[in-house]
Write a protein that holds these residues in place. Structure first.
Motif, mmCIF file in Angstrom:
data_model
loop_
_atom_site.group_PDB
_atom_site.id
_atom_site.type_symbol
_atom_site.label_atom_id
_atom_site.label_comp_id
_atom_site.label_asym_id
_atom_site.label_seq_id
_atom_site.Cartn_x
_atom_site.Cartn_y
_atom_site.Cartn_z
ATOM 1 N N HIS A 192 10.279 5.234 0.980
ATOM 2 C CA HIS A 192 9.529 4.306 1.843
ATOM 3 C C HIS A 192 10.502 3.524 2.714
ATOM 4 C CE1 HIS A 192 8.016 0.021 2.346
ATOM 5 N NE2 HIS A 192 7.196 0.720 3.093
ATOM 6 N N MET A 193 10.111 3.344 3.961
ATOM 7 C CA MET A 193 10.900 2.486 4.847
ATOM 8 C C MET A 193 10.072 1.268 5.247
ATOM 9 S SD MET A 193 12.804 3.341 8.461
ATOM 10 C CE MET A 193 14.103 4.343 7.716
ATOM 11 N N ASP A 194 10.596 0.094 4.868
ATOM 12 C CA ASP A 194 9.990 -1.163 5.312
ATOM 13 C C ASP A 194 10.520 -1.413 6.716
ATOM 14 O OD1 ASP A 194 9.393 -3.763 5.979
ATOM 15 O OD2 ASP A 194 10.090 -4.650 4.106
ATOM 16 N N GLY A 195 9.685 -1.165 7.690
ATOM 17 C CA GLY A 195 10.099 -1.295 9.084
ATOM 18 C C GLY A 195 9.512 -2.526 9.749
ATOM 19 N N ALA A 196 9.575 -3.647 9.066
ATOM 20 C CA ALA A 196 9.114 -4.889 9.686
ATOM 21 C C ALA A 196 9.828 -5.083 11.027
ATOM 22 C CB ALA A 196 9.392 -6.075 8.768
ATOM 23 N N ARG A 197 11.083 -4.641 11.065
ATOM 24 C CA ARG A 197 11.844 -4.666 12.317
ATOM 25 C C ARG A 197 12.277 -3.246 12.675
ATOM 26 N NH1 ARG A 197 13.759 -9.409 9.605
ATOM 27 N NH2 ARG A 197 12.986 -11.296 10.638
ATOM 28 N N PHE A 198 11.364 -2.307 12.499
ATOM 29 C CA PHE A 198 11.660 -0.903 12.812
ATOM 30 C C PHE A 198 11.980 -0.742 14.295
ATOM 31 C CE2 PHE A 198 10.059 3.402 14.002
ATOM 32 C CZ PHE A 198 10.965 4.151 13.279
ATOM 33 N N ALA A 199 11.241 -1.436 15.130
ATOM 34 C CA ALA A 199 11.469 -1.322 16.573
ATOM 35 C C ALA A 199 12.897 -1.744 16.912
ATOM 36 C CB ALA A 199 10.457 -2.189 17.323
ATOM 37 N N ASN A 200 13.363 -2.819 16.312
ATOM 38 C CA ASN A 200 14.728 -3.267 16.565
ATOM 39 C C ASN A 200 15.741 -2.246 16.083
ATOM 40 O OD1 ASN A 200 12.943 -5.853 15.645
ATOM 41 N ND2 ASN A 200 14.181 -6.298 17.447
ATOM 42 N N ALA A 201 15.406 -1.587 14.990
ATOM 43 C CA ALA A 201 16.314 -0.555 14.472
ATOM 44 C C ALA A 201 16.393 0.626 15.432
ATOM 45 C CB ALA A 201 15.860 -0.104 13.088
ATOM 46 N N VAL A 202 15.247 1.059 15.916
ATOM 47 C CA VAL A 202 15.234 2.188 16.854
ATOM 48 C C VAL A 202 15.986 1.814 18.127
ATOM 49 C CG1 VAL A 202 13.754 3.632 18.304
ATOM 50 C CG2 VAL A 202 13.093 3.141 15.940
ATOM 51 N N ALA A 203 15.717 0.611 18.626
ATOM 52 C CA ALA A 203 16.412 0.162 19.832
ATOM 53 C C ALA A 203 17.922 0.114 19.592
ATOM 54 C CB ALA A 203 15.894 -1.214 20.250
ATOM 55 N N SER A 204 18.304 -0.196 18.387
ATOM 56 C CA SER A 204 19.719 -0.334 18.067
ATOM 57 C C SER A 204 20.425 1.020 17.988
ATOM 58 C CB SER A 204 19.872 -1.079 16.738
ATOM 59 O OG SER A 204 21.223 -1.148 16.347
ATOM 60 N N LEU A 241 0.850 -1.194 0.000
ATOM 61 C CA LEU A 241 0.000 0.000 0.000
ATOM 62 C C LEU A 241 0.885 1.244 0.000
ATOM 63 C CD1 LEU A 241 -2.797 -1.144 2.472
ATOM 64 C CD2 LEU A 241 -3.053 -0.695 0.032
ATOM 65 N N ALA A 242 1.950 1.202 0.754
ATOM 66 C CA ALA A 242 2.868 2.349 0.771
ATOM 67 C C ALA A 242 3.407 2.631 -0.626
ATOM 68 C CB ALA A 242 4.016 2.072 1.730
ATOM 69 N N LEU A 243 3.791 1.578 -1.316
ATOM 70 C CA LEU A 243 4.386 1.772 -2.646
ATOM 71 C C LEU A 243 3.384 2.344 -3.633
ATOM 72 C CD1 LEU A 243 6.590 -1.448 -2.863
ATOM 73 C CD2 LEU A 243 7.284 0.884 -2.238
ATOM 74 N N THR A 244 2.116 1.945 -3.519
ATOM 75 C CA THR A 244 1.118 2.517 -4.442
ATOM 76 C C THR A 244 0.947 4.012 -4.211
ATOM 77 O OG1 THR A 244 -0.768 2.072 -2.974
ATOM 78 C CG2 THR A 244 -0.197 0.366 -4.565
ATOM 79 N N ALA A 252 14.390 12.488 9.038
ATOM 80 C CA ALA A 252 15.411 12.107 8.049
ATOM 81 C C ALA A 252 14.828 12.030 6.639
ATOM 82 C CB ALA A 252 16.035 10.768 8.429
ATOM 83 N N GLY A 253 13.547 12.416 6.488
ATOM 84 C CA GLY A 253 12.997 12.524 5.141
ATOM 85 C C GLY A 253 12.200 11.342 4.622
ATOM 86 N N VAL A 254 11.845 10.402 5.497
ATOM 87 C CA VAL A 254 11.021 9.275 5.050
ATOM 88 C C VAL A 254 9.584 9.748 4.819
ATOM 89 C CG1 VAL A 254 10.009 7.074 5.803
ATOM 90 C CG2 VAL A 254 12.456 7.524 6.158
ATOM 91 N N ASP A 255 8.977 9.277 3.744
ATOM 92 C CA ASP A 255 7.595 9.659 3.432
ATOM 93 C C ASP A 255 6.567 8.718 4.053
ATOM 94 O OD1 ASP A 255 8.057 11.950 1.658
ATOM 95 O OD2 ASP A 255 8.988 10.471 0.339
ATOM 96 N N VAL A 256 6.844 7.447 3.956
ATOM 97 C CA VAL A 256 5.900 6.448 4.472
ATOM 98 C C VAL A 256 6.690 5.350 5.161
ATOM 99 C CG1 VAL A 256 3.827 5.118 3.932
ATOM 100 C CG2 VAL A 256 4.688 6.761 2.277
ATOM 101 N N LEU A 257 6.163 4.905 6.287
ATOM 102 C CA LEU A 257 6.821 3.869 7.085
ATOM 103 C C LEU A 257 5.873 2.698 7.284
ATOM 104 C CD1 LEU A 257 9.012 2.834 9.191
ATOM 105 C CD2 LEU A 257 7.696 4.128 10.911
ATOM 106 N N SER A 258 6.350 1.500 6.988
ATOM 107 C CA SER A 258 5.657 0.288 7.421
ATOM 108 C C SER A 258 6.226 -0.054 8.792
ATOM 109 C CB SER A 258 5.932 -0.881 6.467
ATOM 110 O OG SER A 258 5.593 -0.553 5.147
ATOM 111 N N PHE A 259 5.458 0.199 9.818
ATOM 112 C CA PHE A 259 5.921 0.035 11.203
ATOM 113 C C PHE A 259 5.406 -1.329 11.661
ATOM 114 C CE2 PHE A 259 6.290 2.775 15.354
ATOM 115 C CZ PHE A 259 6.920 1.729 16.011
#
Lengths: 333, 333, 333, 333
Positions: free
Chosen positions: D167-179, D64-67, D191-198
């Protein structure tokens, strides 16, 4: 003299004449006296039953062919430099409803059983990955290389084994046949090809290609898809007439031989510069910017092909006298 | 004498000549000297800046136009007898990626603001229902009726108010212009039309239509979509040449006037039988099976239109002498 | 008390418990111990081999089913008030790649062989028109009507004769089975249905429907399409567990009977007002704006259904004590 | 102990509780008291206005984000090992209507401005080639690598310059933030992301992801597309409740920290074997078949990753006591 593209060439006089001769009232779409002859005439050429649809462009022919072999959730294997991947603006994705092109390498844009097998080996057999349904090869390739009957057969054997359909993009099919000097059936139906895009526009036609189904049953849905894609021209007789005129007296082969011969003249002159063997009507040569400038200053036009290289394409209308000056110019660089 | 379809008619000699004259080497696709004149020449015709793409068929023109006005999840309002709904094998669904045709009634396939408003009133403003994004009207309609400038303006005013784009399927646009005897801009750009499929194939052309964008910015994506649909012909110069020849000396209008005049001769003879007023080049008449047989026995061919009715279509090449016998035959039924 | 929608109802406690019980580590997607039981358990229910896919929504179930029966260039016949036409935002167009919904009338959103035949009679057998490939019926219909086994069989006989697949949208299939008091196979596989969307979300589930293929071979492609549509949930065990719990002790039937019984209580009270016979769990009644206001003032909520009418929907959790006050209130209007 | 996938993990008890607590009658779809809070609550988290849609799967969120960023005739740049390319069965092709994924390399599935620029340099600016419209990056990547805020900013700067959405595919966004131990906005909106899959399903959720639009206007069409894709669940409150519970007290971050910590314990033990730095919750190690067999014999399960390598994934429920035995077992190989 222009060597940009066989698309830029004029239309052969016999094709112009056939178009003029078709200017009669007749049934619209594909019910006319020309269109209704296509199956029989191409069937004679290939020595088997075929179903043939005219379309205006190679892109349409290729993409309709692919929809016959591949569902939207499946994939089509092709060389990463294939026209369907590189130069059709995503048309296969549009026509198939989002099927995936699955790319293999191969020098000169050729596809070999080994690379196909290797690719298939990387696809997990689960629903997370697109499964391949078809293989598409271009003959002659985008770099002017030609498949032997044996090479096509080896690919089709693999396709049968893996449940893949086999499509041949024959935008320059005539040049390929002229090159291998074999019956056109030898590199298609007898070698296991399911559908052929038989190109004429680059070979002296105006705007007509033949989509040839060696399994006529596959053509039924394609007829609806052609209409649905806006490719069922109301005066289709003018396309059919081009195709019939091309078959008449094997004009298609005569034209291709002329183009191939012209290419050989240049290839001989440029023997030390060749990036690929010249088997059809395309010549890729090493050429510095300075050398390119020199040739252009002498009135020869062609495409640069990245840094230090150039592409020259000959066509049916390049007589020996037309290409000899270019050959000499290259020779004296 | 055949009155099946204006598609069955021959190509006008001037168009044949223009095609012959275009048989020179030139840049492939749409970079040639003919294609690059289109924007300017059609701009002169309509008196405003336009962007024009040639395509081979009306279906392609219509569907490319619709993709410019409608996203895949949206809808397009049209008459339930519109060509895009009835006779294009679902092409709009293919081109738009599944957008929905939303149907309104209207005698003779015309669309009126009232029925559009009524339809819009039934659509809940929530995500469960497809929301309309465009209106497509056919002019002349599939039953040969013509929109006045005022009628088009009334529809476009509604479109503006409701955020809809306005497309005109002008497969018989020339006949409509000839009928209303107004400037072509009066029933298009000045009346609020966004995109026009300007048809030539039914009006003496061979296989070229003009997709005319009155907002040139809309054409940018359409150029990619044309390629992606396999409609960017490599020898596009032969399509462009047809369009230019049609504009030359207003041949398009001359042809349409001839067709409309021929239709009037028949309409006069069949005045008591007419199902619709004859405003362009189509005549729908009451005709029993016996009467139809009588006419056919006299050498006149046409389509049955359900039980007890028939459709006759005239074309640019039907001279008075050609239709007079039919008129007399109808008169004496 | 709310009678808006069976979607608004709470989830049945046994389903909540099944979800809680499924909260163990297990294989992702559909490889877990619950998902892998579905084919067998639904096979027992229907008394035949089936292939079953869980999906989260009825829209997804319906649309995946349709892709199994219809190619992009074909059409699906349904009632003009069918959910797939009216309330899925064009999802069938998206999933099928632009196939056309072909609409027939029928009181209470039912489809009858006569209207299907009539529609088929209007489709010319040529490539200009979309050809039908499937019929989709909703059982219970959007107006709460139910098909008898004989009615379904008559439709499937027509489908076989005309080469159409038969899909049943069973968002309220449980209510239909409870209504006809027949074996679920009697109105599906034994009556010729090919694919069933077996709904649970409206019947006490949380978010799981069963897509039931009576021809298991059809499910192979559907598994890929489910993934491709983003409907293969990584923790699919929670959907499978809901379905298994629904089958356990025929909870699905118990819930549907409760909803249907509640509807009958209201129907009896509103006998003079009914717009349709009440056969499942939906009641459509004539109701003036003033009457609607009176009911709402008494704490009853429901949808207006155009002018002078209302829709009330009962669910598994509406006990007799819950609906009796509404029945009295309607009675005393 | 299983280290196959964070998808295999159980659902966090607080999420189970939130689901149980949401089991009330409420408005269907996304009109309930939970769904209507999402924009505000996620807005607080990111410190800006956002529009948030729940969906059941990461594939649906990504597509959906990509569309929202890409038309059907355009392309999306991503790493050649990106989930959208490799593991979604062609879902982006389906959702976008055939847009093309344009692949760049990058160790550990990361994307860098240099490779994007290089790819863009190979695309001719003409209609024969698909033009890129968006860039999609995965954070954490499919190999567990994390983008710094500066890295994301560098990519978004390039995107702005070249007219691409991000677009950011954040299937593991939480792990990235924690990291990265930065505010979640620092690696997205700032940082300029338009749409995030959280993603939440891999982080203790049951079946709910948040599609976060930093430009709320982009979400309007996405709401229709969600319905059209069958992803508007009728009892959406159970998805919304999961998301709200995840935000409550930063459970999402707590879970991700636990998973990352568990990964570090293994990484320390396997330091000599690491194929990639361990920055989130995935560990890729060199492991011979014999070593793998030894570990499995000790009760540890994981995926082989080609020859001589393995992938281990930790999750929120892997306590130190759970992973310590694995760490010791690896250490003693």
């Amino acid at each position: 003299m222009r060597f940009f593209s066989d698309n830029a060439a004029p239309v052969h006089p016999k094709i112009m004449q056939a178009i003029a001769d078709a200017n009669h009232i007749d049934t619209a779409y594909d019910g006319d006296r020309w269109s209704t002859q296509l199956d029989a005439r191409f069937g004679e050429l290939f020595g088997c039953e075929v179903a043939v649809l005219w379309v205006a462009t190679g892109t349409a022919a290729n993409c309709l062919a692919l929809t016959s072999l591949c569902q939207p959730h499946q994939g089509i294997i092709c060389n990463r430099e294939a026209h369907i991947e590189v130069d059709e603006c995503g048309a296969p994705g549009f026509y198939t409803g989002g099927a995936k092109l699955m790319l293999v390498g191969g020098d000169g844009a050729k596809v070999a059983p080994g690379t196909v097998n290797e690719l298939l080996g990387t696809i997990r057999d689960d629903v997370h990955q697109v499964q391949a349904a078809a293989l598409s090869i271009t003959n002659a390739t985008e770099y002017g290389l030609v498949y032997s009957p044996e090479e096509v057969s080896a690919l089709s054997a693999l396709c049968r084994q893996r449940g893949l359909g086999l499509h041949m993009d024959g935008a320059r099919f005539a040049n390929a046949v002229a090159s291998v000097e074999r019956h056109p059936a030898d590199i298609t139906v007898r070698a296991g090809v399911d559908v052929l895009s038989f190109g004429f526009a680059k070979n002296g036609g105006m705007g007509a290609e033949a989509l040839v189904y060696f399994d006529p049953a596959l053509a039924d849905a394609a007829r609806y898809r052609r209409k649905r894609a806006g490719h069922l021209q109301s005066k289709g007789r003018f396309l059919a007439a081009q195709l019939l005129a091309m078959l008449e007296g094997d004009l298609w082969l005569e034209n291709a031989r002329a183009a191939n011969s012209a290419a050989q003249i240049i290839a001989t002159a440029a023997a030390e510069r060749l990036l690929y063997p010249v088997q059809a009507n395309e010549i890729f040569i090493r050429l510095t910017a300075a050398e390119a400038a020199t040739l252009r200053a002498s009135g020869f036009d062609f495409y640069d092909w990245g840094d230090g290289a150039a592409r020259l394409v000959t066509s049916w209308h390049h007589a020996e006298a037309d290409v000899a000056p270019l050959a000499r110019a290259i020779d004296s660089l």
